[in-house]
Design an enzyme around this catalytic site. Structure first.
Site, PDB file in Angstrom:
ATOM      1  CB  CYS A   3      59.088  -0.927  -0.183  1.00 38.20           C
ATOM      2  SG  CYS A   3      57.585   0.078   0.138  1.00 38.20           S
ATOM      3  NE  ARG A  42      53.468   5.460   4.765  1.00 41.39           N
ATOM      4  CZ  ARG A  42      54.038   5.741   3.632  1.00 41.39           C
ATOM      5  NH1 ARG A  42      53.651   6.685   2.885  1.00 41.39           N
ATOM      6  NH2 ARG A  42      55.108   5.087   3.025  1.00 41.39           N
ATOM      7  CG  HIS A  94      61.045  -1.895   4.360  1.00 39.34           C
ATOM      8  ND1 HIS A  94      61.504  -1.077   3.557  1.00 39.34           N
ATOM      9  CD2 HIS A  94      59.774  -1.300   4.342  1.00 39.34           C
ATOM     10  CE1 HIS A  94      60.915  -0.264   2.609  1.00 39.34           C
ATOM     11  NE2 HIS A  94      59.735  -0.445   3.166  1.00 39.34           N
TER      12      HIS A  94
HETATM   13  N1  GLN Z   1      57.131   6.034  -1.342  1.00 37.02           N
HETATM   14  C1  GLN Z   1      56.447   4.567  -1.428  1.00 37.02           C
HETATM   15  C2  GLN Z   1      55.184   4.254  -0.904  1.00 37.02           C
HETATM   16  O1  GLN Z   1      55.056   5.005   0.324  1.00 37.02           O
HETATM   17  C3  GLN Z   1      57.266   3.416  -1.035  1.00 37.02           C
HETATM   18  C4  GLN Z   1      57.811   3.653   0.517  1.00 37.02           C
HETATM   19  C5  GLN Z   1      58.628   2.309   0.854  1.00 37.02           C
HETATM   20  O2  GLN Z   1      59.656   2.222   0.041  1.00 37.02           O
HETATM   21  N2  GLN Z   1      58.723   2.119   2.194  1.00 37.02           N
HETATM   22  O3  GLN Z   1      54.371   3.491  -1.342  1.00 37.02           O
END
Ligand code: GLN
Length: 251
Positions: free
Chosen positions: A94, A128, A195
């Site tokens: 990520c 998101r 993740h």
């Molecule tokens: N900050 C980045 C985003 O929101 C990565 C987030 C994350 O590593 N989960 O895309």
């Protein structure tokens, strides 16, 4: 036999149990009798290309990515670029995935310059992508396997010339919610939006990374001894059933 895992910025990039990926590498390598060391590497720490066999970067919030960016680019950047070009094993999740690319434009428009080791770039959006995910991965043997994961990102990542998608999206959004692909691969660098449960629940990928790293150090004749995958696969299959059919997980 020895294997050193470099966990980069563990104090800054460690969302949603990303350390679980490091522990899965540690566990499955140790069970083969390999002497594994996990080395934490953060802002201000020096690195030496020959000392590290697997480089791991977890995910982070935008604010944490802004903190580590200068150190990554100015202090460690040229060594990391060499390591990638020389075929060292990288797993980047990520935020870590985004940081290897060209830039990450946050959803409010602020521009974060990234390392530029790989050609992808990332555009953040207000909405998101938050999902349990199912992907399909083709192993080096040609075998196709289902992979489960979890994504939570605002960034939409677009790959560039020379890198290939890591997996095909079955459920979830993957790189950008548009092209049906997830993650990126370049040489032995593997990037994904999945993740912390990524390697623990997908042991064939864990073993693939360990075997490449061991071959880098001990030669191409090295073959990773076989090891049971039934518990991990049971966890994977239950997660798959939960994601696809809403069936409750037992482990
Ligand atoms: N900050 C980045 C985003 O929101 C990565 C987030 C994350 O590593 N989960 O895309």
């Amino acid at each position: 036999m020895k294997l050193v895992i470099g966990h980069f910025y563990p104090d800054l990039l460690n969302l949603y149990g990303d350390r679980g990926n490091v522990l899965a590498l540690y566990r499955r390598a140790s069970l083969r009798g390999i002497d594994v060391e996990i080395r934490s590497i953060s802002v201000g720490d020096e690195i030496n290309e020959d000392d590290i066999d697997i480089c791991f970067f977890g995910g982070g919030q935008d604010s944490e990515q802004n903190i580590m960016a200068k150190d990554l680019i100015e202090e460690k950047g040229s060594i990391i670029k060499n390591m990638i070009e020389n075929g060292k094993v990288f797993l980047c999740i990520c935020g870590g995935y985004q940081m290897l690319g060209q830039y990450y434009r946050e959803h409010d428009g602020s521009m974060l310059k990234c390392l530029g080791a790989l050609p992808h770039y990332t555009e953040g959006k207000k909405e998101r992508f938050i999902n349990d995910t199912v992907y399909e991965f083709t192993l080096p043997s040609g075998e196709v396997t289902k992979v489960v994961g979890f994504e939570n990102h605002s960034g939409r990542t677009y790959l560039g010339e020379g890198e290939k998608p890591f997996m095909k999206v079955i459920t979830g959004h993957g790189n950008n919610g548009e092209d049906g692909y997830e993650g990126a691969v370049y040489k032995n660098t593997f990037c994904t939006y999945s993740h912390g449960s990524f390697l623990p629940k997908n042991p064939l990928i864990t073993d693939m990374l360990i075997e490449i790293a061991m071959r880098n150090r001990y030669g191409n004749d090295y073959v990773l001894p076989p090891l049971d995958v039934s518990v991990e696969n049971e966890a994977r299959d239950q997660a798959f059933d939960y994601i696809q059919n809403g069936k409750e997980q037992m482990i």
